[in-house]
Enzyme design. Structure first.
Site, PDB file in Angstrom:
ATOM      1  N   ARG A 171       0.835  -1.212   0.000  1.00 56.26           N
ATOM      2  CA  ARG A 171       0.000   0.000   0.000  1.00 56.26           C
ATOM      3  C   ARG A 171       0.860   1.248   0.000  1.00 56.26           C
ATOM      4  O   ARG A 171       0.555   2.228  -0.671  1.00 56.26           O
ATOM      5  CB  ARG A 171      -0.923   0.007   1.217  1.00 56.26           C
ATOM      6  N   LYS A 198       9.706  -4.242  17.982  1.00 57.23           N
ATOM      7  CA  LYS A 198       8.991  -3.008  17.636  1.00 57.23           C
ATOM      8  C   LYS A 198       9.983  -2.094  16.931  1.00 57.23           C
ATOM      9  O   LYS A 198      11.081  -1.848  17.442  1.00 57.23           O
ATOM     10  CB  LYS A 198       8.458  -2.355  18.928  1.00 57.23           C
ATOM     11  N   HIS A 199       9.598  -1.595  15.770  1.00 56.39           N
ATOM     12  CA  HIS A 199      10.472  -0.729  14.974  1.00 56.39           C
ATOM     13  C   HIS A 199      11.851  -1.359  14.775  1.00 56.39           C
ATOM     14  O   HIS A 199      12.887  -0.706  14.909  1.00 56.39           O
ATOM     15  CB  HIS A 199      10.590   0.650  15.613  1.00 56.39           C
ATOM     16  N   ASN A 216      23.867   2.368  19.164  1.00 57.03           N
ATOM     17  CA  ASN A 216      24.601   1.636  20.178  1.00 57.03           C
ATOM     18  C   ASN A 216      23.637   0.770  20.999  1.00 57.03           C
ATOM     19  O   ASN A 216      22.584   1.244  21.422  1.00 57.03           O
ATOM     20  CB  ASN A 216      25.327   2.615  21.109  1.00 57.03           C
ATOM     21  N   HIS A 276      22.974  -0.914  12.005  1.00 60.73           N
ATOM     22  CA  HIS A 276      22.470   0.431  11.726  1.00 60.73           C
ATOM     23  C   HIS A 276      21.237   0.381  10.831  1.00 60.73           C
ATOM     24  O   HIS A 276      20.941  -0.632  10.227  1.00 60.73           O
ATOM     25  CB  HIS A 276      23.557   1.280  11.067  1.00 60.73           C
TER      26      HIS A 276
END
Length: 532
Positions: free
Chosen positions: A220, A283-284, A426, A532
Site C-alpha cells: 500500500r 517493535k520498529h 549503540n 544500523h
C-alpha cells in the site's frame, strides 16, 4: 488505425512455461496472425491443431547442440530488429528474404527455479537461456515496431487490446512491455551472475554487481503513506523467513510489518529450538523483549515482562511450532504479526478470533551462520556487505578481569550477546536467567544506551511490584567496545555483575580496571555486532 498503432501480423512464440499457450496462440490466429515457433512450443501448438511454422524452416538450419542453437540467426533477429520506417532496413530485409516479426512471446529457461532446488552445476548451467534473452532484448529495443511478452500474466490484457483495437497494439502498451522485458532479462542475468560468483568465491569487491528479484507483493505504501513500495523476492534458495511464509490470516502485510517481521525472525533464530523455546518481541526493528523457557508460553511471558508497553502493537516471533497455550497469551494484547515455523490447528483457531492479526508460517528457521549479503542504497550507489553471520558460540571468549563469570553468568552473557546482535547500535542489553530485563537501543552515546537499559530494568521491576531493579544481579552485553569506562560504570551502578563485549578499545585497560574495582566479571568476544 491510430498513428501509434502497430498491426500484429506475424508472431514468434518460444516458451518454457506453456501455461495458457494454446489458448493464447489460438486467439492470435483468430486475428489472422501467422505463427512461428520452436521445439516443444511448436510441437504443443501443432498437436493442438494450429497452423504454425517451425523456426528451422525460416532459418534453413535445424535446431542443433541439444537445442542450444535455434533462433540465433539473421532471419529471426533481422525480423525483430528491423526499423519499419528505415528504407535501408527494408531493402536489407527484401534482399535476404527476411520477414518482419511484430510480436515476440518468450519466457526463459527456468534457471531461478532450478537453483532454488538441489541441483548440480551442470543442471543449472543447462538452464541458462541464451537465445531467449537475445530475442527479448532485440524486440524490446525495437518496441517502436515490435511488442514483446515475457510473462504469461500479460496474455489476457494483450488479447483484450487486440480485440478492442482491431488487431493492433498501442505505443503505450509496447513501451510498457519493453520495460518489463528489459527488467526480466536484467533480473535473470543477475541471478546467473550471483550464482556463478558464489561458486567462484568472488568477494563483495567484485568490479560489477547485479541484483534482481521478482515481485512478491505490491504494498500500500512504504515506511510512510507518501512513499510507494513493493516487496521483491530474490532468486535462488530462499532464506527461511518473510520470503517463504504462508500467511494464514490477517490484513495485508505492510512495508513496516515486513521489515519488523524479518528482524524478529532473524533474532529468534539465534536460539536453537532443540535446546529451549524462545520468543522475540520486536517493535520498529528493535527487540523490546526476548526470552527462553521450557515452553513457548513461558518464554512469551518472560519476553513480554521486559517491556510490555513497547510490545503493544509489536511483532512476535517464535522458534518452535505455535501451540494453543502460547497463542492464547499472545492474543491477549494487540499484536500486529505472529511468525513461527508452524502452528497447531488449535493455535490457528485461537488466532483466527483476531481477524486482523497476521499469522505467518515460515516452514523452518533461518540459519544464523548462513552466508548471504545485505544491500543498502545510498545517493548514487549501493553498500554491499556479507550478512552478520557470526555466532557467539563460535567465538573464542577471553576473560579479562580478575573474577571469571560463574556458570550462570556465562550462560546469561551468551544469551545477552545473541540479543545484542539484533539491537540497533549503540546497543546495551541487560539479561538474567535467559531473559532480557532491559534494552537500550539506537543511542548516539553508549553510556546513554546503558542508562536507558538500566532505566527499563527498573521500570520492569516496578511494574512487577519488585522492590529492586531487575538489573540487580543481571549481566550486560554491549554490541561494541566501551570507548570509556562510563558505560560500564553505569552498568555496575545499576547492579549488573558481569559484562560481555567485543573489546578492542584503546582504553580497554581503563575499562578492565573499572570492572575489577566494581567486582564485575568481564569477557571479550573479539567480534563486534554493529547494526544500523
Amino acid at each position: 488505425m491510430p498513428s501509434d498503432a502497430v498491426r500484429i501480423t506475424r508472431a514468434l512464440l518460444s516458451v518454457s512455461d506453456k501455461t495458457g499457450l494454446v489458448e493464447f496462440a489460438r486467439a492470435l490466429a483468430g486475428h489472422g496472425v501467422a505463427l512461428l515457433s520452436t521445439g516443444g512450443t511448436h510441437r504443443a501448438l501443432r498437436e493442438a491443431g494450429l497452423a504454425v511454422i517451425e523456426v528451422s524452416d525460416v532459418t534453413g538450419f535445424p535446431e542443433m547442440m541439444d537445442g542450444r542453437v535455434k533462433t540465433l540467426h539473421p532471419a529471426i533477429h533481422g525480423g525483430l530488429l528491423a526499423v519499419r520506417a528505415n528504407p535501408e532496413h527494408q531493402a536489407a530485409m527484401a534482399a535476404h528474404g527476411i520477414g518482419p516479426i511484430d510480436l515476440l512471446v518468450v519466457n526463459l529457461y527456468p534457471f531461478e527455479a532450478t537453483i532454488a532446488q538441489d541441483c548440480t552445476d551442470a543442471e543449472a548451467i543447462e538452464n541458462i537461456d541464451v537465445g531467449g534473452p537475445a530475442m527479448i532484448r532485440g524486440a524490446a529495443k525495437n518496441h517502436a515496431d515490435v511488442a514483446v511478452v515475457t510473462d504469461v500474466a500479460d496474455y489476457p490484457a494483450l488479447l483484450a487490446e487486440l480485440d478492442g483495437r482491431e488487431g493492433t497494439l498501442s505505443s503505450v502498451t509496447r513501451r510498457r512491455l519493453a520495460a518489463k522485458a528489459f527488467a526480466r532479462t536484467a533480473a535473470y542475468d543477475a541471478a546467473i551472475a550471483n550464482w556463478l560468483a558464489a561458486r567462484a568465491g568472488e568477494p563483495e569487491t567484485a568490479p560489477f554487481r547485479a541484483f534482481g528479484g521478482t515481485l512478491a507483493q505490491g504494498l500500500r505504501y512504504g515506511e510512510n503513506p507518501h512513499q510507494a513500495a513493493a516487496f521483491y523476492r530474490s532468486p535462488g534458495k530462499a532464506r527461511a523467513g518473510v520470503a517463504t511464509v504462508r500467511q494464514l490470516q490477517g490484513k495485508e502485510l505492510s512495508y513496516n510489518n515486513l521489515n519488523d517481521t524479518d528482524a524478529a525472525y532473524e533474532c529468534v533464530a539465534e536460539f536453537d529450538p532443540s535446546s529451549a523455546a524462545a520468543v522475540a518481541i520486536i517493535k520498529h526493528a528493535n527487540p523490546c523483549g526476548v526470552a527462553t523457557g521450557t515452553t513457548l508460553a513461558e518464554a512469551y511471558e518472560r519476553a513480554l515482562a521486559c517491556d510490555p508497553s513497547s510490545a503493544f502493537g509489536g511483532i512476535v516471533a517464535l522458534n518452535r511450532t505455535l501451540d494453543a497455550d502460547s497463542a492464547r497469551r499472545i492474543v491477549e494484547i494487540f499484536t500486529e504479526v505472529i511468525i513461527a515455523p508452524d502452528a497447531t490447528p488449535e493455535a490457528v483457531a485461537i488466532v483466527a478470533a483476531k481477524k486482523n492479526l497476521r499469522l505467518l508460517l515460515a516452514g523452518s528457521l533461518p540459519d544464523p551462520r548462513g552466508a548471504g549479503e545485505t544491500v543498502r542504497t545510498l545517493s548514487g550507489g549501493l553498500l554491499v556487505q556479507g550478512r552478520d553471520n557470526a555466532v557467539v558460540d563460535d567465538m573464542a571468549l577471553r576473560v579479562v578481569t580478575k573474577r571469571a563469570p560463574t556458570e550462570r553468568e556465562l550462560a546469561d552473557l551468551l544469551f545477552a550477546f545473541r540479543v545484542a546482535k539484533h539491537v540497533k547500535s549503540n546497543a546495551i542489553v541487560y539479561a538474567r536467567d535467559g531473559a532480557t530485563v532491559g534494552i537500550g537501543a539506537g543511542q548516539m552515546s553508549r553510556v546513554d544506551s546503558s542508562r536507558i537499559a538500566a532505566w527499563k530494568a527498573a521500570e520492569a521491576a516496578a511494574r512487577g511490584g519488585a522492590t529492586e531493579s531487575l538489573a540487580k544481579g543481571a549481566v550486560v552485553a554491549s554490541d561494541a567496545f566501551f570507548p570509556f569506562a562510563d558505560g560500564l560504570i553505569a552498568a555496575a551502578e545499576a547492579g549488573a555483575t558481569a559484562v560481555i563485549q567485543p573489546g578492542g578499545s584503546m582504553r580497554d585497560d581503563e575499562v578492565v580496571r573499572a570492572a575489577d574495582e566494581a567486582g564485575l566479571a568481564m569477557v571479550f568476544t573479539g567480534h563486534r555486532h554493529f547494526r544500523h
